[in-house]
Design a protein around this motif. Structure first.
Motif, PDB file in Angstrom:
ATOM      1  N   UNK A 104       0.793  13.880 -23.805  1.00 57.84           N
ATOM      2  CA  UNK A 104       1.951  14.744 -23.583  1.00 57.84           C
ATOM      3  C   UNK A 104       1.588  15.752 -22.499  1.00 57.84           C
ATOM      4  N   UNK A 105       2.406  15.827 -21.444  1.00 59.15           N
ATOM      5  CA  UNK A 105       2.062  16.614 -20.253  1.00 59.15           C
ATOM      6  C   UNK A 105       3.056  17.749 -20.037  1.00 59.15           C
ATOM      7  N   UNK A 106       2.532  18.943 -19.792  1.00 57.36           N
ATOM      8  CA  UNK A 106       3.363  20.042 -19.288  1.00 57.36           C
ATOM      9  C   UNK A 106       3.116  20.139 -17.790  1.00 57.36           C
ATOM     10  N   UNK A 107       4.196  20.238 -17.010  1.00 53.36           N
ATOM     11  CA  UNK A 107       4.056  20.373 -15.567  1.00 53.36           C
ATOM     12  C   UNK A 107       5.160  21.263 -15.027  1.00 53.36           C
ATOM     13  N   UNK A 108       5.069  21.601 -13.755  1.00 54.99           N
ATOM     14  CA  UNK A 108       6.093  22.411 -13.101  1.00 54.99           C
ATOM     15  C   UNK A 108       6.842  21.529 -12.102  1.00 54.99           C
ATOM     16  N   UNK A 109       7.814  20.746 -12.576  1.00 53.83           N
ATOM     17  CA  UNK A 109       8.424  19.691 -11.763  1.00 53.83           C
ATOM     18  C   UNK A 109       9.283  20.163 -10.611  1.00 53.83           C
ATOM     19  N   UNK A 110       9.761  21.393 -10.626  1.00 50.42           N
ATOM     20  CA  UNK A 110      10.635  21.847  -9.553  1.00 50.42           C
ATOM     21  C   UNK A 110       9.862  22.397  -8.366  1.00 50.42           C
ATOM     22  N   UNK A 111       8.524  22.315  -8.436  1.00 49.67           N
ATOM     23  CA  UNK A 111       7.722  22.816  -7.326  1.00 49.67           C
ATOM     24  C   UNK A 111       7.516  24.323  -7.374  1.00 49.67           C
ATOM     25  N   UNK A 112       7.896  24.969  -8.473  1.00 48.57           N
ATOM     26  CA  UNK A 112       7.642  26.400  -8.640  1.00 48.57           C
ATOM     27  C   UNK A 112       6.156  26.603  -8.867  1.00 48.57           C
ATOM     28  N   UNK A 113       5.407  26.943  -7.802  1.00 55.14           N
ATOM     29  CA  UNK A 113       3.952  26.934  -7.904  1.00 55.14           C
ATOM     30  C   UNK A 113       3.321  28.330  -7.885  1.00 55.14           C
ATOM     31  N   UNK A 114       4.140  29.360  -8.081  1.00 53.04           N
ATOM     32  CA  UNK A 114       3.658  30.719  -8.283  1.00 53.04           C
ATOM     33  C   UNK A 114       3.737  31.026  -9.777  1.00 53.04           C
ATOM     34  N   UNK A 115       3.121  32.106 -10.244  1.00 49.11           N
ATOM     35  CA  UNK A 115       3.160  32.390 -11.686  1.00 49.11           C
ATOM     36  C   UNK A 115       4.566  32.385 -12.271  1.00 49.11           C
ATOM     37  N   UNK A 116       5.521  32.996 -11.561  1.00 49.63           N
ATOM     38  CA  UNK A 116       6.877  33.053 -12.103  1.00 49.63           C
ATOM     39  C   UNK A 116       7.530  31.676 -12.155  1.00 49.63           C
ATOM     40  N   UNK A 117       7.179  30.791 -11.204  1.00 53.87           N
ATOM     41  CA  UNK A 117       7.721  29.435 -11.213  1.00 53.87           C
ATOM     42  C   UNK A 117       7.172  28.621 -12.375  1.00 53.87           C
ATOM     43  N   UNK A 118       5.873  28.747 -12.634  1.00 55.62           N
ATOM     44  CA  UNK A 118       5.264  28.036 -13.758  1.00 55.62           C
ATOM     45  C   UNK A 118       5.802  28.573 -15.079  1.00 55.62           C
ATOM     46  N   UNK A 119       5.971  29.896 -15.153  1.00 52.05           N
ATOM     47  CA  UNK A 119       6.544  30.491 -16.365  1.00 52.05           C
ATOM     48  C   UNK A 119       7.959  29.994 -16.600  1.00 52.05           C
ATOM     49  N   UNK A 120       8.733  29.811 -15.533  1.00 51.46           N
ATOM     50  CA  UNK A 120      10.094  29.271 -15.665  1.00 51.46           C
ATOM     51  C   UNK A 120      10.063  27.875 -16.269  1.00 51.46           C
ATOM     52  N   UNK A 121       9.125  27.049 -15.800  1.00 50.82           N
ATOM     53  CA  UNK A 121       9.008  25.697 -16.342  1.00 50.82           C
ATOM     54  C   UNK A 121       8.625  25.731 -17.818  1.00 50.82           C
ATOM     55  N   UNK A 122       7.816  26.701 -18.202  1.00 54.44           N
ATOM     56  CA  UNK A 122       7.410  26.832 -19.604  1.00 54.44           C
ATOM     57  C   UNK A 122       8.592  27.112 -20.528  1.00 54.44           C
ATOM     58  N   UNK A 123       9.578  27.835 -20.023  1.00 52.72           N
ATOM     59  CA  UNK A 123      10.680  28.292 -20.886  1.00 52.72           C
ATOM     60  C   UNK A 123      11.434  27.147 -21.542  1.00 52.72           C
ATOM     61  N   UNK A 124      11.507  25.998 -20.885  1.00 53.87           N
ATOM     62  CA  UNK A 124      12.228  24.876 -21.476  1.00 53.87           C
ATOM     63  C   UNK A 124      11.349  24.048 -22.404  1.00 53.87           C
ATOM     64  N   UNK A 125      10.043  24.357 -22.455  1.00 55.07           N
ATOM     65  CA  UNK A 125       9.107  23.544 -23.229  1.00 55.07           C
ATOM     66  C   UNK A 125       8.576  24.241 -24.478  1.00 55.07           C
ATOM     67  N   UNK A 126       8.493  25.562 -24.446  1.00 58.04           N
ATOM     68  CA  UNK A 126       7.861  26.277 -25.568  1.00 58.04           C
ATOM     69  C   UNK A 126       8.842  26.504 -26.710  1.00 58.04           C
ATOM     70  N   UNK A 127       8.280  26.733 -27.896  1.00 53.72           N
ATOM     71  CA  UNK A 127       9.096  27.156 -29.031  1.00 53.72           C
ATOM     72  C   UNK A 127       9.468  28.615 -28.836  1.00 53.72           C
ATOM     73  N   UNK A 128      10.337  29.132 -29.680  1.00 53.35           N
ATOM     74  CA  UNK A 128      10.744  30.536 -29.569  1.00 53.35           C
ATOM     75  C   UNK A 128       9.548  31.465 -29.737  1.00 53.35           C
ATOM     76  N   UNK A 129       8.556  31.017 -30.482  1.00 58.61           N
ATOM     77  CA  UNK A 129       7.363  31.845 -30.683  1.00 58.61           C
ATOM     78  C   UNK A 129       6.358  31.717 -29.540  1.00 58.61           C
ATOM     79  N   UNK A 130       6.655  30.834 -28.579  1.00 57.40           N
ATOM     80  CA  UNK A 130       5.775  30.700 -27.427  1.00 57.40           C
ATOM     81  C   UNK A 130       4.757  29.587 -27.536  1.00 57.40           C
ATOM     82  N   UNK A 131       4.871  28.696 -28.496  1.00 55.79           N
ATOM     83  CA  UNK A 131       3.921  27.595 -28.659  1.00 55.79           C
ATOM     84  C   UNK A 131       4.347  26.405 -27.806  1.00 55.79           C
ATOM     85  N   UNK A 132       3.390  25.827 -27.106  1.00 62.06           N
ATOM     86  CA  UNK A 132       3.645  24.678 -26.236  1.00 62.06           C
ATOM     87  C   UNK A 132       3.025  23.437 -26.852  1.00 62.06           C
ATOM     88  N   UNK A 133       3.825  22.421 -27.113  1.00 59.66           N
ATOM     89  CA  UNK A 133       3.341  21.184 -27.727  1.00 59.66           C
ATOM     90  C   UNK A 133       3.014  20.152 -26.650  1.00 59.66           C
TER      91      UNK A 133
END
Length: 440
Positions: A78-107
């Motif tokens: 299972x892979x987490x990635x930043x598919x939209x090319x957001x390669x700065x901290x804020x871009x990677x954090x944006x990609x995380x938002x659709x993947x993490x649980x409300x508590x911030x856990x990434x599966x």
């Protein structure tokens, strides 16, 4: 941190929905989330079991990250990635938002992340990558990066941060011996990817590696490659992959596979080789070459990188010119002069003087040019005696006129766009999904 993280995720997701409805702003949700919880990115990434693979270089980061993610997924991770090319901290954090649980856990088992070379040192501190894949060091945006030597120094620090694997392009003047320029680290395996001389040497402008001056350096192509491009036929490439050393003979197994590329061109083939070499390094004994073929043959193109859009029943190829090297290599890969070609460039390319170093001989005309820098390109084409049909600073009007041209008798329409115009024109055409979805 629980309540702060929950607030960051919920507010960031709400901003993300609003941004997508507008068709842009991929970094804004992550920026908001990090303001609410500054440790959100670092803390979430640190909890990923198999750690981080960081992908960086002057060109090819988004495409290679996409390829590597697909290959690793094909192996069951299972892979987490930043598919939209957001390669700065804020871009990677944006990609995380659709993947993490409300508590911030990434599966996810592993993170494969595109990393901006200019921000790479800081991101390496945050992400602590186990593996680093470096693609190339080329002439880039001079207003931002100044000299290739500066980029080499930044990427050297990123390379030094890797703990388990470092994968380098042996065809690049700076990367061919980068492993010898950084402090050695126990337990870190170094491997290379590249192409056979029969493919690299005849290329019109090589691999567009930036020149390296003032010091003795290893010769590009001189390091043994774990993965090598051995044949290229349009948008298909053959990769030779070295395996484990056989205990009986002491000889490494070598497997050849054929893969589909996002578009034609040696640069895309080298991206595929880099992705395969990184997967081989990360997966070790679990790595299966046949799964590289399966993954790449079914892979969707990253938006704007050789992407083929269908508009009003016509195919339109999008060629992005991020910097001099990307434009030159994409021009070199054209099989013939496009019957219909459109160019758009704006203030996202603040100093386009580098176009006087570009070989435009692959073009025999340009139907239309638009964007705030249109006249600079029109003047350059004038000096080259390349006919230009029209120059219109109104992007929508120019685009409408180009789309109204009769369907080409051979091939398809081609648009050469800088990044900002690529984003805007995709929206105008109705392709608002940043990760490549949407419909015209």
């Amino acid at each position: 941190m629980g309540l702060r993280t929950t607030a960051a995720v919920l507010v960031g997701r709400a901003v993300r929905v609003a941004a997508r409805l507008r068709g842009g702003g991929s970094a804004i949700p992550g920026n908001i989330a990090l303001r609410i919880d500054p440790g959100f990115l670092e803390r979430t990434i640190a909890a990923i079991p198999d750690g981080v693979v960081a992908v960086s270089g002057s060109n090819g980061k988004s495409t290679t990250t996409n390829m590597l993610s697909a290959i690793v997924r094909a192996h069951g991770l299972s892979v987490f990635t930043n598919p939209s090319g957001g390669n700065l901290p804020q871009g990677i954090a944006s990609a995380l938002l659709s993947e993490v649980s409300v508590s911030g856990k990434l599966d996810s088992d592993i993170a494969v992340l595109e990393v901006d070379e200019g921000y790479g040192t800081r991101l390496a501190e945050l992400l602590k990558p186990k593996t680093v894949l470096l693609l190339n060091i080329q002439i880039d945006q001079l207003n931002r990066y100044h000299e290739p030597d500066r980029v080499a120094a930044m990427l050297g620090r990123v390379a030094a941060s890797s703990t388990e694997g470092l994968i380098l392009n042996r065809e690049d003047n700076f990367l061919v011996d980068l492993d010898q320029q950084i402090p050695a680290k126990a337990g870190r395996a170094v491997s290379f990817f590249g192409g056979v001389p029969a493919l690299v040497e005849p290329a019109s402008h090589g691999v567009a590696s930036a020149d390296r001056f003032g010091e003795s350096a290893a010769s590009p192509g001189s390091r043994p490659a774990a993965v090598e491009v051995v044949a290229l036929n349009g948008a298909r490439a053959t990769l030779a992959i070295e395996g484990a050393v056989l205990p009986t003979s002491g000889v490494a197994e070598r497997t050849e596979i054929e893969v589909r590329l996002p578009a034609r061109g040696l640069h895309y083939a080298l991206d595929a080789a880099g992705a395969a070499a990184a997967a081989r390094s990360v997966l070790g004994a679990r790595f299966k070459p046949a799964l590289v073929t399966a993954a790449l043959d079914s892979l969707a193109t990253v938006y704007g990188r050789g992407e083929m859009l269908v508009v009003n029943g016509e195919q339109i190829e999008i060629i992005m010119m991020k910097n001099p090297a990307s434009l030159q290599l994409n021009l070199d890969s054209l099989e013939s002069a496009p019957e219909q070609v459109f160019l758009a460039v704006d203030e996202g390319t603040p100093d386009p003087s580098w176009i006087y170093d570009i070989d435009f001989s692959a073009l025999d005309h340009v139907d239309g040019i638009t964007g705030s820098k249109a006249w600079q390109f029109a003047v350059r084409f004038g000096y080259l005696s390349i006919p230009v049909g029209s120059v219109d600073l109104d992007v929508r009007a120019a685009l409408k006129a180009f789309l109204a041209l009769p369907k080409p008798s051979t091939g398809h329409k081609v648009m050469i766009l800088n990044y900002e115009q690529m984003m805007d024109i995709r929206k105008i055409l109705g392709f608002k999904e940043l990760e490549g979805g949407g419909a015209a």
